[in-house]
Design a protein around this motif. Structure first.
Motif, PDB file in Angstrom:
ATOM      1  N   MET A 124      28.117  11.603  -2.353  1.00 30.22           N
ATOM      2  CA  MET A 124      27.393  12.838  -2.051  1.00 30.22           C
ATOM      3  C   MET A 124      26.391  13.158  -3.165  1.00 30.22           C
ATOM      4  O   MET A 124      25.231  13.512  -2.894  1.00 30.22           O
ATOM      5  N   SER A 125      26.823  13.013  -4.396  1.00 26.10           N
ATOM      6  CA  SER A 125      25.937  13.270  -5.528  1.00 26.10           C
ATOM      7  C   SER A 125      24.747  12.317  -5.500  1.00 26.10           C
ATOM      8  O   SER A 125      23.597  12.718  -5.705  1.00 26.10           O
ATOM      9  N   HIS A 126      25.030  11.052  -5.229  1.00 23.77           N
ATOM     10  CA  HIS A 126      23.978  10.044  -5.184  1.00 23.77           C
ATOM     11  C   HIS A 126      22.974  10.368  -4.076  1.00 23.77           C
ATOM     12  O   HIS A 126      21.759  10.231  -4.260  1.00 23.77           O
ATOM     13  N   ALA A 154      13.475  19.465  -0.699  1.00 22.64           N
ATOM     14  CA  ALA A 154      14.805  20.055  -0.607  1.00 22.64           C
ATOM     15  C   ALA A 154      14.736  21.436   0.029  1.00 22.64           C
ATOM     16  O   ALA A 154      13.918  22.266  -0.380  1.00 22.64           O
ATOM     17  N   PRO A 155      15.587  21.705   1.038  1.00 25.99           N
ATOM     18  CA  PRO A 155      15.620  23.037   1.633  1.00 25.99           C
ATOM     19  C   PRO A 155      16.225  24.078   0.685  1.00 25.99           C
ATOM     20  O   PRO A 155      15.981  25.265   0.823  1.00 25.99           O
ATOM     21  N   PHE A 156      17.021  23.591  -0.257  1.00 26.31           N
ATOM     22  CA  PHE A 156      17.630  24.432  -1.282  1.00 26.31           C
ATOM     23  C   PHE A 156      17.605  23.645  -2.588  1.00 26.31           C
ATOM     24  O   PHE A 156      17.324  22.449  -2.603  1.00 26.31           O
ATOM     25  N   ALA A 157      17.924  24.302  -3.680  1.00 24.49           N
ATOM     26  CA  ALA A 157      17.993  23.599  -4.962  1.00 24.49           C
ATOM     27  C   ALA A 157      19.039  22.496  -4.878  1.00 24.49           C
ATOM     28  O   ALA A 157      20.108  22.700  -4.286  1.00 24.49           O
ATOM     29  N   PRO A 158      18.762  21.311  -5.431  1.00 26.60           N
ATOM     30  CA  PRO A 158      19.730  20.219  -5.366  1.00 26.60           C
ATOM     31  C   PRO A 158      21.112  20.612  -5.872  1.00 26.60           C
ATOM     32  O   PRO A 158      22.133  20.207  -5.300  1.00 26.60           O
ATOM     33  N   GLU A 159      21.152  21.423  -6.948  1.00 28.19           N
ATOM     34  CA  GLU A 159      22.450  21.860  -7.472  1.00 28.19           C
ATOM     35  C   GLU A 159      23.220  22.676  -6.441  1.00 28.19           C
ATOM     36  O   GLU A 159      24.443  22.526  -6.306  1.00 28.19           O
ATOM     37  N   ASP A 160      22.499  23.536  -5.709  1.00 26.02           N
ATOM     38  CA  ASP A 160      23.156  24.354  -4.685  1.00 26.02           C
ATOM     39  C   ASP A 160      23.629  23.498  -3.517  1.00 26.02           C
ATOM     40  O   ASP A 160      24.705  23.734  -2.952  1.00 26.02           O
ATOM     41  N   LEU A 161      22.824  22.513  -3.142  1.00 27.40           N
ATOM     42  CA  LEU A 161      23.219  21.605  -2.058  1.00 27.40           C
ATOM     43  C   LEU A 161      24.496  20.862  -2.418  1.00 27.40           C
ATOM     44  O   LEU A 161      25.421  20.744  -1.604  1.00 27.40           O
ATOM     45  N   LEU A 162      24.540  20.358  -3.637  1.00 27.31           N
ATOM     46  CA  LEU A 162      25.715  19.596  -4.055  1.00 27.31           C
ATOM     47  C   LEU A 162      26.941  20.499  -4.161  1.00 27.31           C
ATOM     48  O   LEU A 162      28.021  20.145  -3.679  1.00 27.31           O
ATOM     49  N   GLU A 163      26.778  21.675  -4.761  1.00 28.89           N
ATOM     50  CA  GLU A 163      27.921  22.575  -4.939  1.00 28.89           C
ATOM     51  C   GLU A 163      28.498  23.013  -3.595  1.00 28.89           C
ATOM     52  O   GLU A 163      29.717  23.018  -3.406  1.00 28.89           O
ATOM     53  N   SER A 164      27.623  23.356  -2.643  1.00 29.92           N
ATOM     54  CA  SER A 164      28.120  23.792  -1.340  1.00 29.92           C
ATOM     55  C   SER A 164      28.755  22.627  -0.586  1.00 29.92           C
ATOM     56  O   SER A 164      29.790  22.789   0.070  1.00 29.92           O
ATOM     57  N   GLY A 165      28.163  21.444  -0.691  1.00 28.18           N
ATOM     58  CA  GLY A 165      28.734  20.274  -0.031  1.00 28.18           C
ATOM     59  C   GLY A 165      30.097  19.913  -0.589  1.00 28.18           C
ATOM     60  O   GLY A 165      31.035  19.598   0.163  1.00 28.18           O
ATOM     61  N   VAL A 166      30.217  19.955  -1.909  1.00 25.98           N
ATOM     62  CA  VAL A 166      31.508  19.674  -2.547  1.00 25.98           C
ATOM     63  C   VAL A 166      32.543  20.709  -2.122  1.00 25.98           C
ATOM     64  O   VAL A 166      33.697  20.372  -1.829  1.00 25.98           O
TER      65      VAL A 166
END
Length: 203
Positions: A162-164, A178-190
């Motif tokens: 997912m991070s990759h 990105a529709p959102f900040a990459p950090e937010d995408l990763l945090e919500s996905g995790v």
């Protein structure tokens, strides 16, 4: 010029730095050893004092990258303590930070086609980084009965993937906007993933 580094006995690192510069600019297959030598300020023949070919040079850049990456992941994990969730999420953010700060290393590690098993040293560095994320995953599932506990290696592999994906698509300016900040995408996905496994409580 990098010839000064060569005269001080740093030819090997000068060549690695040159390769990283060329990898960022042209990709892992977009340069020759002669170009790396020229960028480092030495003759092409000097390259062969340390590397048999371009792949060996890239592999050493990848090994150094994994060492940096493992140190960064370990720092993030330690900083998140004593919260298992904070430590786990910190390792994900560290992945994004590494890709942005060390693009040449990142490409050598993950996009060059060089196997992590090319050398024992490269494999050891890659496994050290992997072990940090697996430990973070194991900490998260420690409260779950063993018979219901997901394998830490599986959880860490999913999060790594997912991070990759976030890095490749949104964090390196090479893909979609990105529709959102990459950090937010990763945090919500995790968060969605971990709740689905029952590793963290629902909101």
């Amino acid at each position: 010029m990098r010839k000064q580094g060569y005269h001080h006995g740093n030819l090997k690192q000068a060549l690695i730095d040159a390769a990283l510069e060329l990898i960022r600019a042209k990709g892992p297959t977009g340069f020759t050893l002669s170009e790396a030598a020229k960028t480092a300020g030495v003759t092409p023949a000097a390259v062969y004092r340390h590397f048999d070919g371009r792949e060996e040079l890239i592999a050493e850049a990848a090994r150094q990258g994994f060492e940096i990456f493992a140190d960064l992941m370990q720092y993030a994990y330690d900083k998140g303590q004593p919260s298992a969730l904070a430590a786990f999420e910190a390792t994900g953010r560290a992945y994004l930070a590494f890709a942005r700060k060390h693009p040449g290393h990142y490409i050598a590690m993950f996009e060059s086609g060089i196997s992590v098993n090319r050398s024992p040293e490269l494999a050891a560095a890659a496994n050290r980084a992997k072990a940090v994320l697996e430990q973070a995953a194991a900490d998260l599932s420690d409260h779950i009965p063993p018979e219901k506990r997901p394998p830490a290696a599986m959880v860490s592999a999913h999060i790594w993937a997912m991070s990759h994906g976030v890095v490749e698509l949104y964090a390196r300016n090479a893909g979609a906007t990105a529709p959102f900040a990459p950090e937010d995408l990763l945090e919500s996905g995790v968060g969605i993933y971990l709740r689905g496994l029952g590793l963290i409580a629902p909101d």
